[in-house]
Scaffold this motif. Structure first.
Motif, PDB file in Angstrom:
ATOM      1  N   UNK A 147      43.675  54.054  52.642  1.00  0.00           N
ATOM      2  CA  UNK A 147      44.581  53.053  52.064  1.00  0.00           C
ATOM      3  C   UNK A 147      44.931  51.988  53.101  1.00  0.00           C
ATOM      4  N   UNK A 148      45.262  52.418  54.314  1.00  0.00           N
ATOM      5  CA  UNK A 148      45.644  51.471  55.355  1.00  0.00           C
ATOM      6  C   UNK A 148      44.461  50.587  55.751  1.00  0.00           C
ATOM      7  N   UNK A 149      43.265  51.178  55.838  1.00  0.00           N
ATOM      8  CA  UNK A 149      42.075  50.388  56.184  1.00  0.00           C
ATOM      9  C   UNK A 149      41.735  49.406  55.075  1.00  0.00           C
ATOM     10  N   UNK A 150      41.848  49.856  53.830  1.00  0.00           N
ATOM     11  CA  UNK A 150      41.550  48.984  52.680  1.00  0.00           C
ATOM     12  C   UNK A 150      42.514  47.807  52.624  1.00  0.00           C
ATOM     13  N   UNK A 151      43.777  48.062  52.874  1.00  0.00           N
ATOM     14  CA  UNK A 151      44.775  46.987  52.836  1.00  0.00           C
ATOM     15  C   UNK A 151      44.615  46.024  54.001  1.00  0.00           C
ATOM     16  N   UNK A 152      43.938  46.464  55.058  1.00  0.00           N
ATOM     17  CA  UNK A 152      43.732  45.595  56.212  1.00  0.00           C
ATOM     18  C   UNK A 152      42.471  44.758  56.131  1.00  0.00           C
ATOM     19  N   UNK A 153      41.692  44.918  55.046  1.00  0.00           N
ATOM     20  CA  UNK A 153      40.481  44.115  54.898  1.00  0.00           C
ATOM     21  C   UNK A 153      40.832  42.647  54.672  1.00  0.00           C
ATOM     22  N   UNK A 154      39.933  41.735  55.087  1.00  0.00           N
ATOM     23  CA  UNK A 154      40.178  40.307  54.832  1.00  0.00           C
ATOM     24  C   UNK A 154      40.267  40.036  53.342  1.00  0.00           C
ATOM     25  N   UNK A 155      40.893  38.918  52.998  1.00  0.00           N
ATOM     26  CA  UNK A 155      40.990  38.536  51.600  1.00  0.00           C
ATOM     27  C   UNK A 155      39.610  38.238  51.043  1.00  0.00           C
ATOM     28  N   UNK A 156      39.548  38.115  49.722  1.00  0.00           N
ATOM     29  CA  UNK A 156      38.264  37.845  49.065  1.00  0.00           C
ATOM     30  C   UNK A 156      37.548  36.654  49.685  1.00  0.00           C
ATOM     31  N   UNK A 157      36.285  36.857  49.972  1.00  0.00           N
ATOM     32  CA  UNK A 157      35.452  35.746  50.423  1.00  0.00           C
ATOM     33  C   UNK A 157      34.004  36.125  50.168  1.00  0.00           C
ATOM     34  N   UNK A 158      33.112  35.178  50.358  1.00  0.00           N
ATOM     35  CA  UNK A 158      31.707  35.440  50.107  1.00  0.00           C
ATOM     36  C   UNK A 158      31.186  36.473  51.093  1.00  0.00           C
ATOM     37  N   UNK A 159      30.357  37.380  50.600  1.00  0.00           N
ATOM     38  CA  UNK A 159      29.824  38.422  51.461  1.00  0.00           C
ATOM     39  C   UNK A 159      28.578  39.038  50.873  1.00  0.00           C
ATOM     40  N   UNK A 160      28.135  40.148  51.476  1.00  0.00           N
ATOM     41  CA  UNK A 160      26.879  40.754  51.054  1.00  0.00           C
ATOM     42  C   UNK A 160      26.991  41.488  49.726  1.00  0.00           C
ATOM     43  N   UNK A 161      28.188  41.970  49.401  1.00  0.00           N
ATOM     44  CA  UNK A 161      28.394  42.558  48.078  1.00  0.00           C
ATOM     45  C   UNK A 161      29.148  41.533  47.243  1.00  0.00           C
ATOM     46  N   UNK A 162      28.573  41.176  46.118  1.00  0.00           N
ATOM     47  CA  UNK A 162      29.156  40.127  45.299  1.00  0.00           C
ATOM     48  C   UNK A 162      30.515  40.540  44.775  1.00  0.00           C
ATOM     49  N   UNK A 163      31.486  39.633  44.802  1.00  0.00           N
ATOM     50  CA  UNK A 163      32.798  39.962  44.250  1.00  0.00           C
ATOM     51  C   UNK A 163      32.737  40.088  42.736  1.00  0.00           C
ATOM     52  N   UNK A 164      33.665  40.852  42.194  1.00  0.00           N
ATOM     53  CA  UNK A 164      33.754  40.986  40.735  1.00  0.00           C
ATOM     54  C   UNK A 164      34.892  40.092  40.259  1.00  0.00           C
ATOM     55  N   UNK A 165      34.545  39.083  39.505  1.00  0.00           N
ATOM     56  CA  UNK A 165      35.556  38.166  38.994  1.00  0.00           C
ATOM     57  C   UNK A 165      36.025  38.677  37.631  1.00  0.00           C
ATOM     58  N   UNK A 166      36.881  39.694  37.659  1.00  0.00           N
ATOM     59  CA  UNK A 166      37.309  40.361  36.435  1.00  0.00           C
ATOM     60  C   UNK A 166      38.828  40.367  36.312  1.00  0.00           C
ATOM     61  N   UNK A 167      39.296  40.167  35.111  1.00  0.00           N
ATOM     62  CA  UNK A 167      40.717  40.290  34.775  1.00  0.00           C
ATOM     63  C   UNK A 167      40.877  41.309  33.660  1.00  0.00           C
ATOM     64  N   UNK A 168      42.013  41.979  33.677  1.00  0.00           N
ATOM     65  CA  UNK A 168      42.362  42.905  32.599  1.00  0.00           C
ATOM     66  C   UNK A 168      43.651  42.407  31.958  1.00  0.00           C
ATOM     67  N   UNK A 169      43.645  42.276  30.640  1.00  0.00           N
ATOM     68  CA  UNK A 169      44.761  41.685  29.913  1.00  0.00           C
ATOM     69  C   UNK A 169      45.342  42.716  28.947  1.00  0.00           C
ATOM     70  N   UNK A 170      46.651  42.924  29.037  1.00  0.00           N
ATOM     71  CA  UNK A 170      47.323  43.847  28.126  1.00  0.00           C
ATOM     72  C   UNK A 170      47.654  43.101  26.835  1.00  0.00           C
ATOM     73  N   UNK A 171      47.066  43.544  25.743  1.00  0.00           N
ATOM     74  CA  UNK A 171      47.298  42.899  24.450  1.00  0.00           C
ATOM     75  C   UNK A 171      47.558  43.970  23.400  1.00  0.00           C
ATOM     76  N   UNK A 172      48.293  43.633  22.344  1.00  0.00           N
ATOM     77  CA  UNK A 172      48.511  44.595  21.259  1.00  0.00           C
ATOM     78  C   UNK A 172      47.248  44.793  20.430  1.00  0.00           C
ATOM     79  N   UNK A 173      47.115  45.958  19.848  1.00  0.00           N
ATOM     80  CA  UNK A 173      45.938  46.277  19.031  1.00  0.00           C
ATOM     81  C   UNK A 173      46.157  45.752  17.619  1.00  0.00           C
ATOM     82  N   UNK A 174      45.992  44.434  17.467  1.00  0.00           N
ATOM     83  CA  UNK A 174      46.184  43.803  16.162  1.00  0.00           C
ATOM     84  C   UNK A 174      45.021  42.863  15.880  1.00  0.00           C
ATOM     85  N   UNK A 175      44.700  42.599  14.620  1.00  0.00           N
ATOM     86  CA  UNK A 175      43.586  41.711  14.286  1.00  0.00           C
ATOM     87  C   UNK A 175      43.762  40.303  14.872  1.00  0.00           C
ATOM     88  N   UNK A 176      42.684  39.753  15.403  1.00  0.00           N
ATOM     89  CA  UNK A 176      42.677  38.364  15.866  1.00  0.00           C
ATOM     90  C   UNK A 176      43.087  38.146  17.305  1.00  0.00           C
TER      91      UNK A 176
END
Length: 367
Positions: free
Chosen positions: A277-306
């Motif tokens: 956890x400590x090592x992961x939190x100490x990593x540099x912020x997102x930037x270009x690198x050898x493993x492509x970043x995942x540009x993903x968002x998760x949105x909380x929405x109600x389970x309703x039509x439309x």
């Protein structure tokens, strides 16, 4: 005009050619065995002129870049060694492993130029010359791996050209050091992800719930396992010395946590995750690198039509392009029920802002 030749007009080669064409005075020629790639590159203005003849492509070139897979690069060097190259030309490559190709090039007494290994540490989810862009390498690291006996003036000449053309951050590194670093941060993660996917697939063969419940966290952790099998075969074989050592270290690490779990060692198990956890939190912020970043968002929405249509329309009205959208069937480890995928970090940030302003609860992969 001075001439540069880019051998292999795919995503990386095409993007490098475009950088050279737009930001230097070089006349950029491209070589590819695919007639269609050459036609597309010329039509899109990626190169000044395309060739299917290697000899005509490199004739008179002051710079030659091998933008081909690591398994193909040595054979291409064999062919270059048979050609009358421009006196004083610099030859470089773009492969993700360096010691093998640098040592191979060093063995050519007849190679008519100075070879300096190179690795632009950036990529894209898209492929082919049609995905080439001159901003691909901007602010990414670009590693050069010259031999100790390589004249400093030649290294400076190449690094100056690449800094100007790619706007990348040039780094000089020993080939073997590069391979161990990239092996640890790219090659090993690909192996671990593939092994985990294969292991779970084996379990799923007798119990389909393993795949049915494999949702957000598992997808995120194993995303790189979907990479091209032949490409990764060649990369691992090219970097086998570093990879074997890293795999032994990984095996030792897994053995330690296995022993701690078997012994019920609370402190050791907690320490294992705390250090991570400590090592992961100490990593540099997102930037270009050898493993492509995942540009993903998760949105909380109600389970309703439309509701999916409303989210998609909201982003479309704001000019944000969605690459993919999916409904999470299981979200034990992810707050949002909608998974949105974008092509760039800029589009992700815009989507996050617009959705938040519209009252949606949004989570990215760092949340």
């Amino acid at each position: 005009m001075a001439k540069a030749a880019v051998l292999g007009i795919g995503l990386i080669g095409g993007s490098l050619a475009l950088c050279l064409k737009e930001r230097t005075s070089l006349e950029v020629h491209g070589f590819d065995t695919s007639e269609e790639s050459i036609r597309l590159a010329e039509a899109a203005g990626v190169i000044h002129r395309g060739h299917q003849s290697l000899e005509s492509a490199v004739q008179g070139a002051e710079y030659i870049f091998l933008a081909v897979p690591v398994g193909t690069a040595p054979r291409l060097l064999d062919r270059l060694a048979e050609l009358p190259l421009q006196t004083g030309c610099i030859i470089s490559d773009v492969g993700s492993t360096k010691e093998e190709i640098v040592n191979y090039a060093e063995g050519f007494s007849q190679l008519g130029g100075t070879f300096i290994g190179g690795h632009p540490m950036a990529g894209s989810h898209r492929s082919g010359v049609q995905a080439a862009q001159s901003l691909l390498f901007e602010n990414a690291y670009y590693v050069l791996t010259p031999l100790p006996e390589t004249p400093l003036a030649e290294v400076q000449r190449l690094s100056g050209l690449l800094e100007r053309a790619t706007r990348a951050r040039l780094v000089i590194m020993a080939p073997e050091h590069h391979d161990r670093v990239v092996g640890a941060i790219s090659h090993l993660p690909h192996i671990v992800a593939a092994a985990l996917v294969n292991q779970v697939a084996g379990y799923n063969a007798s119990n389909e719930w393993f795949h049915r419940l494999a949702a957000g966290g598992f997808r995120d952790l194993t995303r790189v396992a979907a990479s091209h099998p032949l490409m990764w075969r060649d990369i691992l074989l090219s970097n086998r010395k570093a990879v074997l050592g890293l795999l032994q270290d990984w095996s030792d690490e897994m053995d330690e946590i296995r022993k701690a779990v078997a012994a019920g060692d609370h402190d050791q198990i907690e320490s294992f995750f705390r250090r991570a956890k400590e090592a992961r939190e100490g990593l540099p912020e997102r930037r270009k690198g050898v493993i492509l970043p995942a540009y993903e968002l998760y949105v909380d929405v109600p389970d309703i039509p439309g509701v999916i249509g409303r989210v998609a329309c909201l982003l479309g009205d704001k000019g944000v392009n969605l690459r993919n959208i999916g409904v999470m069937e299981n979200r034990e480890d992810r707050a949002g029920v909608l998974r949105l995928v974008f092509n760039t970090g800029a589009e992700l940030e815009k989507a996050k802002r617009y959705l938040t302003e519209s009252g949606y609860q949004v989570f990215d992969m760092e949340s």
